[in-house]
Design a protein around this motif. Structure first.
Motif, PDB file in Angstrom:
ATOM      1  N   TYR A   1       0.868  -1.401   0.094  1.00  0.00           N
ATOM      2  CA  TYR A   1      -0.120   0.044   0.087  1.00  0.00           C
ATOM      3  C   TYR A   1       0.804   1.217   0.051  1.00  0.00           C
ATOM      4  O   TYR A   1       1.662   1.389   0.703  1.00  0.00           O
ATOM      5  CB  TYR A   1      -0.924  -0.004   1.179  1.00  0.00           C
TER       6      TYR A   1
ATOM      7  N   GLN B   1      -3.609   9.068   7.448  1.00  0.00           N
ATOM      8  CA  GLN B   1      -2.976   7.693   7.284  1.00  0.00           C
ATOM      9  C   GLN B   1      -1.687   7.628   8.257  1.00  0.00           C
ATOM     10  O   GLN B   1      -1.110   8.649   8.582  1.00  0.00           O
ATOM     11  CB  GLN B   1      -2.454   7.776   5.892  1.00  0.00           C
ATOM     12  N   ASP B   2      -1.493   6.256   8.627  1.00  0.00           N
ATOM     13  CA  ASP B   2      -0.196   6.150   9.550  1.00  0.00           C
ATOM     14  C   ASP B   2      -0.090   4.361   9.358  1.00  0.00           C
ATOM     15  O   ASP B   2      -0.758   3.857   8.405  1.00  0.00           O
ATOM     16  CB  ASP B   2      -0.732   6.468  11.088  1.00  0.00           C
TER      17      ASP B   2
ATOM     18  N   ILE C   1      -0.577   1.926  11.086  1.00  0.00           N
ATOM     19  CA  ILE C   1      -1.813   1.014  11.180  1.00  0.00           C
ATOM     20  C   ILE C   1      -2.799   1.092   9.933  1.00  0.00           C
ATOM     21  O   ILE C   1      -3.103   0.128   9.379  1.00  0.00           O
ATOM     22  CB  ILE C   1      -2.619   1.247  12.298  1.00  0.00           C
ATOM     23  N   THR C   2      -3.143   2.029   9.172  1.00  0.00           N
ATOM     24  CA  THR C   2      -3.894   2.224   8.257  1.00  0.00           C
ATOM     25  C   THR C   2      -3.366   1.625   6.988  1.00  0.00           C
ATOM     26  O   THR C   2      -3.890   0.815   6.285  1.00  0.00           O
ATOM     27  CB  THR C   2      -4.531   3.605   8.005  1.00  0.00           C
TER      28      THR C   2
ATOM     29  N   VAL D   1      -3.085  -2.231   7.418  1.00  0.00           N
ATOM     30  CA  VAL D   1      -4.355  -2.901   7.191  1.00  0.00           C
ATOM     31  C   VAL D   1      -4.780  -3.038   5.576  1.00  0.00           C
ATOM     32  O   VAL D   1      -5.143  -4.110   4.970  1.00  0.00           O
ATOM     33  CB  VAL D   1      -5.634  -2.116   7.625  1.00  0.00           C
ATOM     34  N   GLU D   2      -4.367  -1.945   4.890  1.00  0.00           N
ATOM     35  CA  GLU D   2      -4.493  -2.018   3.226  1.00  0.00           C
ATOM     36  C   GLU D   2      -3.676  -2.952   2.781  1.00  0.00           C
ATOM     37  O   GLU D   2      -4.133  -3.825   1.890  1.00  0.00           O
ATOM     38  CB  GLU D   2      -4.497  -0.513   2.818  1.00  0.00           C
TER      39      GLU D   2
ATOM     40  N   ARG E   1      -4.609  -6.499   3.875  1.00  0.00           N
ATOM     41  CA  ARG E   1      -6.009  -6.856   2.726  1.00  0.00           C
ATOM     42  C   ARG E   1      -5.482  -7.253   1.427  1.00  0.00           C
ATOM     43  O   ARG E   1      -6.185  -7.944   0.856  1.00  0.00           O
ATOM     44  CB  ARG E   1      -7.050  -5.725   2.703  1.00  0.00           C
TER      45      ARG E   1
ATOM     46  N   ILE F   1      -5.025  -3.755  16.353  1.00  0.00           N
ATOM     47  CA  ILE F   1      -5.862  -3.247  15.329  1.00  0.00           C
ATOM     48  C   ILE F   1      -5.805  -3.689  14.085  1.00  0.00           C
ATOM     49  O   ILE F   1      -6.950  -3.959  13.486  1.00  0.00           O
ATOM     50  CB  ILE F   1      -5.515  -1.398  15.428  1.00  0.00           C
TER      51      ILE F   1
ATOM     52  N   GLU G   1      -7.494  -7.024  14.058  1.00  0.00           N
ATOM     53  CA  GLU G   1      -8.891  -6.790  14.321  1.00  0.00           C
ATOM     54  C   GLU G   1      -9.690  -6.481  12.953  1.00  0.00           C
ATOM     55  O   GLU G   1     -10.768  -7.115  12.491  1.00  0.00           O
ATOM     56  CB  GLU G   1      -9.359  -5.941  15.236  1.00  0.00           C
ATOM     57  N   ALA G   2      -9.026  -5.804  12.141  1.00  0.00           N
ATOM     58  CA  ALA G   2      -9.531  -5.218  10.801  1.00  0.00           C
ATOM     59  C   ALA G   2      -9.576  -6.272   9.632  1.00  0.00           C
ATOM     60  O   ALA G   2     -10.489  -6.094   8.970  1.00  0.00           O
ATOM     61  CB  ALA G   2      -8.671  -3.972  10.505  1.00  0.00           C
TER      62      ALA G   2
END
Lengths: 129, 350
Positions: free
Chosen positions: B11, B49-50, B52-53, B56-57, B60, B94, B97-98
């Protein structure tokens, strides 16, 4: 938002978990207890696909305090491909790109922070596909 | 048992700033920075955005290429970064969980300057190999910090890459690994400090080059392979120049390194750097290709991996956004003022 409330909403904010009516297959996001189409009380939890289209939008120039660094920002109603409509921020678009009908997908983003020392609330925002 | 990559994903944020724009503010000579660092622009995380975000992407995207792995079967998730958003509270919970991998999962945040991402990969694949877990994810992600006006500000960038490891349905096998570590104080950040400090030119020869060469030569010796046996190689990319120079010193050609060489327009994504380079290589690799990856983290250490790409690669490449696409598709350029706001370099009223 208290961290306890944010935590209760993780299934929706993090994973887009919706309730799908067992009787008429209507999707609800966030989930509800009674189907408004057929009155059924039985639902199955399913994650929505992350894609949809901008139904309409507005620009917020005078935001509530936690969002003031983000202004001006766009809030849209997005028609998700699975049926539900979301009230959601739109970001990462280039000049002239934002319009009704724009295909978008949901991305994991920070929504706001409880100040410098507080909890960071994460959730979804829509970005152009 | 064969262990390797079951899914991969990267990402990259959409925002960029050019070297000229930073140099303009600090009265520096842009052409000499561009030439000296071998880079033209870098990625910038938005305010929302950091690590963690982006993790997650990236995770995914790795799951999208996994051939339908149930996230609940992932037994470990490790994020390597030097910019975890919290000092106390894990990033990994986090992210787990996501992606729907909780609660039966072991989670940890790693820190080892720019090598933390490959550490996560190393440990996750090791647990799969030991038979303790079925799947494990290793993520390298950073929103790296560079002090205003410092040379690092021209390169400190943001991005993430995630690798799902398992023992079946592999898109690339891990053939060998090797790590090379010593106490070398070339770059550090003390607690409560916003920006790291570095030892200037000392970060080169006894730090980056020694460890990258040590780990690469070590894995070549273990595998009995030579540089010409590989189709691709990717090294840590603190700037545009170092990875190409170290590769050439080791006997790799420009062609072998080009696919994973992203720093000229991405910048230094720290823990994400060599993992994101690997993701760009996997985007274009063919069955049977051999890939060498070697990270570097200040302080100091390098992890090297030898991969063999399998037949499955061609089925999964198109299932998530490709890394070069994210790098090149409609970037949004920032002026220094917006960049300073995005990177929270402006002191505001309480």
């Amino acid at each position: 938002m208290s961290s306890a409330r944010a935590w209760r909403e993780y299934p929706q904010r993090y994973r887009y978990e919706a309730a799908v009516c067992d009787q008429c297959a209507k999707w609800f996001f966030p989930p509800r207890l009674v189907c408004d189409a057929c009155g059924c009380r039985e639902f199955t939890t399913k994650a929505m696909r992350r894609t949809g289209k901008v139904l309409t939008y507005t620009v917020i120039r005078v935001p509530p305090a936690p969002f003031k660094d983000q202004a001006p920002y766009v809030v849209a109603i997005v028609q998700m491909d699975d049926g539900p409509r979301l009230n959601v921020q739109v970001t990462d678009f280039v000049d002239g790109q934002l319009k009704i009908g724009l295909p978008v997908s949901l991305e994991f983003r920070k929504i706001y922070e409880e100040g410098e020392a507080g909890i960071i609330n994460y959730g979804y925002k829509a970005v152009p596909v | 048992m064969n262990v390797g990559i079951v899914g991969y994903g990267a990402y990259l944020p959409k925002h960029r700033i050019k070297v000229e724009e930073i140099a303009r503010v600090w009265g520096a000579d842009a052409p000499s920075y561009k030439k000296g660092l071998g880079l033209r622009e870098k990625s910038v995380p938005a305010l929302d955005q950091d690590v963690i975000t982006m993790s997650v992407e990236a995770a995914r995207n790795a799951l999208a290429r996994s051939g339908g792995v149930d996230p609940r079967e992932i037994g470990a998730l490790y994020i390597g970064s030097e910019s975890h958003p919290y000092a106390v509270k894990p990033s990994g919970t986090i992210v787990s969980e996501a992606i729907g991998a909780t609660p039966a999962i072991h989670v940890a945040d790693f820190e080892f300057a720019c090598k933390a991402g490959s550490e996560g990969m190393f440990v996750a694949h090791g647990l799969v190999k030991a038979g303790l877990i079925k799947y494990g994810i290793g993520i390298g992600a950073d929103t790296s910090q560079g002090a205003p006006g410092d040379a690092l500000e021209y390169s400190a960038a943001a991005g993430a890459a995630a690798f799902l490891f398992g023992s079946d349905n592999l898109l690339a096998r891990i053939e060998h690994t090797f790590s090379y570590t010593s106490d070398t104080p070339d770059f550090w950040r003390r607690e409560y400090m916003h920006y790291p400090q570095h030892a200037g030119r000392y970060t080169g020869e006894p730090a980056y080059f020694k460890h990258t060469i040590g780990a690469t030569e070590g894995v070549l010796e273990r595998s009995g392979m030579k540089p010409s046996d590989f189709q691709f190689a990717v090294f840590h990319q603190p700037n545009g120049k170092f990875p190409m120079r170290v590769g050439k010193m080791l006997g790799f050609s420009h062609e072998q390194m080009e696919a994973g060489w992203l720093s000229p327009t991405l910048g230094n994504t720290y823990s994400g750097a060599s993992p994101i380079g690997l993701s760009a290589i996997l985007d274009v690799a063919k069955p049977g290709d051999k890939i060498l990856m070697c990270s570097y983290g200040s302080g100091s250490g390098s992890d090297s991996f030898v991969f063999t790409v399998t037949e499955r690669i061609t089925e999964v490449q198109g299932l998530a956004p490709k890394t070069r696409y994210m790098l090149e598709h409609e970037p949004i350029y920032l002026a220094y003022g917006e960049y300073a706001k995005f990177r929270r370099k402006i002191r505001k009223a309480e």
